[in-house]
Design a protein around this motif. Structure first.
Motif, PDB file in Angstrom:
ATOM      1  N   ILE A 110      51.123   2.948  49.096  1.00 49.15           N
ATOM      2  CA  ILE A 110      51.611   1.956  50.051  1.00 49.15           C
ATOM      3  C   ILE A 110      53.115   1.817  49.851  1.00 49.15           C
ATOM      4  O   ILE A 110      53.595   1.767  48.719  1.00 49.15           O
ATOM      5  CB  ILE A 110      50.916   0.592  49.867  1.00 49.15           C
ATOM      6  CG1 ILE A 110      49.468   0.675  50.361  1.00 49.15           C
ATOM      7  CG2 ILE A 110      51.656  -0.504  50.617  1.00 49.15           C
ATOM      8  CD1 ILE A 110      48.708  -0.621  50.219  1.00 49.15           C
ATOM      9  N   VAL A 111      53.840   1.765  50.948  1.00 48.24           N
ATOM     10  CA  VAL A 111      55.292   1.619  50.907  1.00 48.24           C
ATOM     11  C   VAL A 111      55.674   0.334  51.622  1.00 48.24           C
ATOM     12  O   VAL A 111      55.193   0.056  52.725  1.00 48.24           O
ATOM     13  CB  VAL A 111      55.986   2.832  51.565  1.00 48.24           C
ATOM     14  CG1 VAL A 111      57.486   2.634  51.613  1.00 48.24           C
ATOM     15  CG2 VAL A 111      55.650   4.112  50.798  1.00 48.24           C
ATOM     16  N   ARG A 112      56.549  -0.447  50.986  1.00 49.89           N
ATOM     17  CA  ARG A 112      57.046  -1.697  51.571  1.00 49.89           C
ATOM     18  C   ARG A 112      58.562  -1.714  51.510  1.00 49.89           C
ATOM     19  O   ARG A 112      59.167  -1.053  50.654  1.00 49.89           O
ATOM     20  CB  ARG A 112      56.506  -2.916  50.813  1.00 49.89           C
ATOM     21  CG  ARG A 112      55.001  -2.983  50.651  1.00 49.89           C
ATOM     22  CD  ARG A 112      54.643  -4.140  49.741  1.00 49.89           C
ATOM     23  NE  ARG A 112      53.247  -4.166  49.338  1.00 49.89           N
ATOM     24  CZ  ARG A 112      52.326  -4.998  49.817  1.00 49.89           C
ATOM     25  NH1 ARG A 112      52.680  -5.886  50.732  1.00 49.89           N
ATOM     26  NH2 ARG A 112      51.080  -4.966  49.388  1.00 49.89           N
ATOM     27  N   ARG A 113      59.154  -2.528  52.395  1.00 50.72           N
ATOM     28  CA  ARG A 113      60.607  -2.718  52.411  1.00 50.72           C
ATOM     29  C   ARG A 113      60.920  -4.206  52.312  1.00 50.72           C
ATOM     30  O   ARG A 113      60.274  -5.025  52.959  1.00 50.72           O
ATOM     31  CB  ARG A 113      61.205  -2.133  53.690  1.00 50.72           C
ATOM     32  CG  ARG A 113      61.019  -0.642  53.822  1.00 50.72           C
ATOM     33  CD  ARG A 113      61.336  -0.145  55.218  1.00 50.72           C
ATOM     34  NE  ARG A 113      62.737  -0.323  55.572  1.00 50.72           N
ATOM     35  CZ  ARG A 113      63.284   0.177  56.676  1.00 50.72           C
ATOM     36  NH1 ARG A 113      62.538   0.860  57.523  1.00 50.72           N
ATOM     37  NH2 ARG A 113      64.561  -0.011  56.934  1.00 50.72           N
ATOM     38  N   GLU A 135      68.551  -3.236  51.373  1.00 51.84           N
ATOM     39  CA  GLU A 135      67.099  -3.249  51.306  1.00 51.84           C
ATOM     40  C   GLU A 135      66.602  -2.578  50.038  1.00 51.84           C
ATOM     41  O   GLU A 135      67.307  -1.774  49.407  1.00 51.84           O
ATOM     42  CB  GLU A 135      66.488  -2.546  52.520  1.00 51.84           C
ATOM     43  CG  GLU A 135      66.559  -3.313  53.816  1.00 51.84           C
ATOM     44  CD  GLU A 135      65.748  -2.635  54.893  1.00 51.84           C
ATOM     45  OE1 GLU A 135      64.588  -3.041  55.121  1.00 51.84           O
ATOM     46  OE2 GLU A 135      66.268  -1.685  55.518  1.00 51.84           O
ATOM     47  N   LEU A 136      65.358  -2.887  49.698  1.00 52.02           N
ATOM     48  CA  LEU A 136      64.713  -2.290  48.538  1.00 52.02           C
ATOM     49  C   LEU A 136      63.401  -1.672  48.983  1.00 52.02           C
ATOM     50  O   LEU A 136      62.583  -2.331  49.649  1.00 52.02           O
ATOM     51  CB  LEU A 136      64.464  -3.352  47.462  1.00 52.02           C
ATOM     52  CG  LEU A 136      63.903  -2.845  46.128  1.00 52.02           C
ATOM     53  CD1 LEU A 136      64.911  -1.938  45.438  1.00 52.02           C
ATOM     54  CD2 LEU A 136      63.527  -4.016  45.230  1.00 52.02           C
ATOM     55  N   LEU A 137      63.207  -0.421  48.644  1.00 53.16           N
ATOM     56  CA  LEU A 137      61.970   0.292  48.950  1.00 53.16           C
ATOM     57  C   LEU A 137      61.047   0.198  47.737  1.00 53.16           C
ATOM     58  O   LEU A 137      61.439   0.526  46.626  1.00 53.16           O
ATOM     59  CB  LEU A 137      62.285   1.755  49.265  1.00 53.16           C
ATOM     60  CG  LEU A 137      61.121   2.664  49.662  1.00 53.16           C
ATOM     61  CD1 LEU A 137      60.592   2.253  51.023  1.00 53.16           C
ATOM     62  CD2 LEU A 137      61.566   4.120  49.675  1.00 53.16           C
ATOM     63  N   ILE A 138      59.827  -0.285  47.955  1.00 52.24           N
ATOM     64  CA  ILE A 138      58.841  -0.408  46.893  1.00 52.24           C
ATOM     65  C   ILE A 138      57.677   0.524  47.187  1.00 52.24           C
ATOM     66  O   ILE A 138      57.092   0.482  48.275  1.00 52.24           O
ATOM     67  CB  ILE A 138      58.319  -1.856  46.752  1.00 52.24           C
ATOM     68  CG1 ILE A 138      59.455  -2.785  46.339  1.00 52.24           C
ATOM     69  CG2 ILE A 138      57.174  -1.922  45.746  1.00 52.24           C
ATOM     70  CD1 ILE A 138      60.000  -2.535  44.942  1.00 52.24           C
ATOM     71  N   ALA A 175      59.478  -4.695  56.354  1.00 52.12           N
ATOM     72  CA  ALA A 175      58.577  -3.745  57.003  1.00 52.12           C
ATOM     73  C   ALA A 175      57.481  -3.357  56.022  1.00 52.12           C
ATOM     74  O   ALA A 175      57.713  -3.271  54.825  1.00 52.12           O
ATOM     75  CB  ALA A 175      59.332  -2.503  57.465  1.00 52.12           C
ATOM     76  N   GLY A 176      56.314  -3.122  56.563  1.00 54.97           N
ATOM     77  CA  GLY A 176      55.213  -2.683  55.729  1.00 54.97           C
ATOM     78  C   GLY A 176      54.109  -3.714  55.704  1.00 54.97           C
ATOM     79  O   GLY A 176      54.171  -4.733  56.400  1.00 54.97           O
TER      80      GLY A 176
END
Length: 338
Positions: free
Chosen positions: A202-205, A190-193, A215-216
């Motif tokens: 804001i955090v997205r996966r 996965e990559l966390l943005i 997720a996000g």
């Protein structure tokens, strides 16, 4: 800093730029730049061995003549097996890329590319011999709407595959991508943005298999940048600063404070070994993980109360003993009798 609060200072004198140290996922090794002119040191905290890499210096101006330079104010990434440390950096007369340091003292430069070959900012390791880079691109079906594109390369810098990140909603900004934007999960899947607009975050996966958003987006108030986000196992961990610097994990889309540090320490950014974030939050028996200002001084207040109370008791006892000595006893010369 240990979980008990004990602190150590790295033997790195002040430099012209902020070069952040790098602690391995298992907490065994720590890397840091000793000064603008180097060397870069990898310290094995188990054996005590220090490997000094004299070919690596910092970005301290034209007086730096080392063959390799590591970028300031940038995250570092340890490989899953703990043998390699990758950082934003440059080899002399080359475009910016990644400087990969081995625990054996070796140095490998991974070219990023220029123009259409530019791959963006380093985001971590997909596995033990592949790096991942992230850049913003406007070359899709709708050039006016930016996309984030992730590129996997070998240590030779050659692209092996690319993944376009398919977001579920518009990005917070149109040009937010930078060295703090992306972090690969420990398992490389996965990559966390992390996006930030002023202090709102804001955090997205995203999946690194097909680019879909897993997720996000999760809102994070008071996001603390420029500080690196990370992972607590499979859970994102993000830096927050609201009078007190903390690290929060995102469980069920909500930030929950996991670590907080007393304001007097003056810390802002934290670099955690993975094991340090794998447990649940813990704090004092009475106050838990409260970060109210007075909670940091509770022990001092209790100690002061004991000191004052003990001092008052000692003074009263001393005065009582003085009165007993001063009072003449019955049948002694000068004593009154009836």
């Amino acid at each position: 800093m240990a979980e008990t609060g004990r602190r150590w200072r790295l033997p790195a004198p002040p430099t012209g730029y902020d070069n952040y140290p790098a602690i391995s996922r298992d907490g065994r090794r720590i890397g840091y730049l000793r000064g603008d002119h180097g060397p870069y040191v990898i310290h094995d905290l188990v054996t005590g061995t220090r490997t000094e890499i004299t070919a690596v210096g910092g970005r301290g101006g034209p007086s730096i003549t080392t063959p390799y330079v590591v970028e300031e104010q940038s995250p570092s990434f340890w490989s899953p097996d703990g043998r390699w440390l990758a950082q934003h950096g440059v080899q002399r007369d080359e475009p910016w890329g990644a400087v990969v340091l081995g625990v054996d003292g070796s140095v490998t430069f991974v070219r990023n590319g220029e123009g259409d070959g530019y791959k963006g900012f380093l985001a971590g390791w997909v596995n033990t011999d592949e790096l991942l880079w992230v850049k913003m691109s406007r070359s899709g079906d709708t050039p006016s709407v930016p996309d984030l594109v992730a590129t996997v390369t070998g240590l030779d810098g050659q692209p092996r595959r690319t993944i376009t990140l398919n977001r579920s909603s518009p990005w917070l900004g149109e040009s937010f991508a930078g060295q703090w934007t992306a972090t690969v999960s420990p398992d490389g899947r996965e990559l966390l943005i992390v996006e930030q607009d002023d202090f709102a975050g804001i955090v997205r996966r995203f999946s690194l298999l097909d680019g879909h958003e897993t997720a996000g987006p999760a809102a994070v108030p008071d996001l603390n940048m420029p500080c690196a986000a990370g992972w607590a196992g499979s859970t994102p961990a993000v830096p927050i600063y609201d009078d007190v610097a903390t690290t929060a994990v995102l469980r069920d889309g909500e930030p929950r404070t996991l670590v907080a540090v007393e304001p007097e320490v003056g810390a802002k950014c934290f670099l955690w070994a993975a094991d340090a974030l794998s447990g649940k939050a813990h704090g004092g028996l009475l106050l838990g993980t409260s970060t109210a200002w007075w909670t940091w001084w509770l022990r001092e207040a209790a100690a002061a109360s004991l000191l004052v109370g003990g001092g008052g008791w000692a003074v009263r006892r001393w005065r009582r003993s003085r009165r007993q000595v001063a009072a003449p006893r019955v049948n002694e010369p000068g004593a009154a009798t009836t």
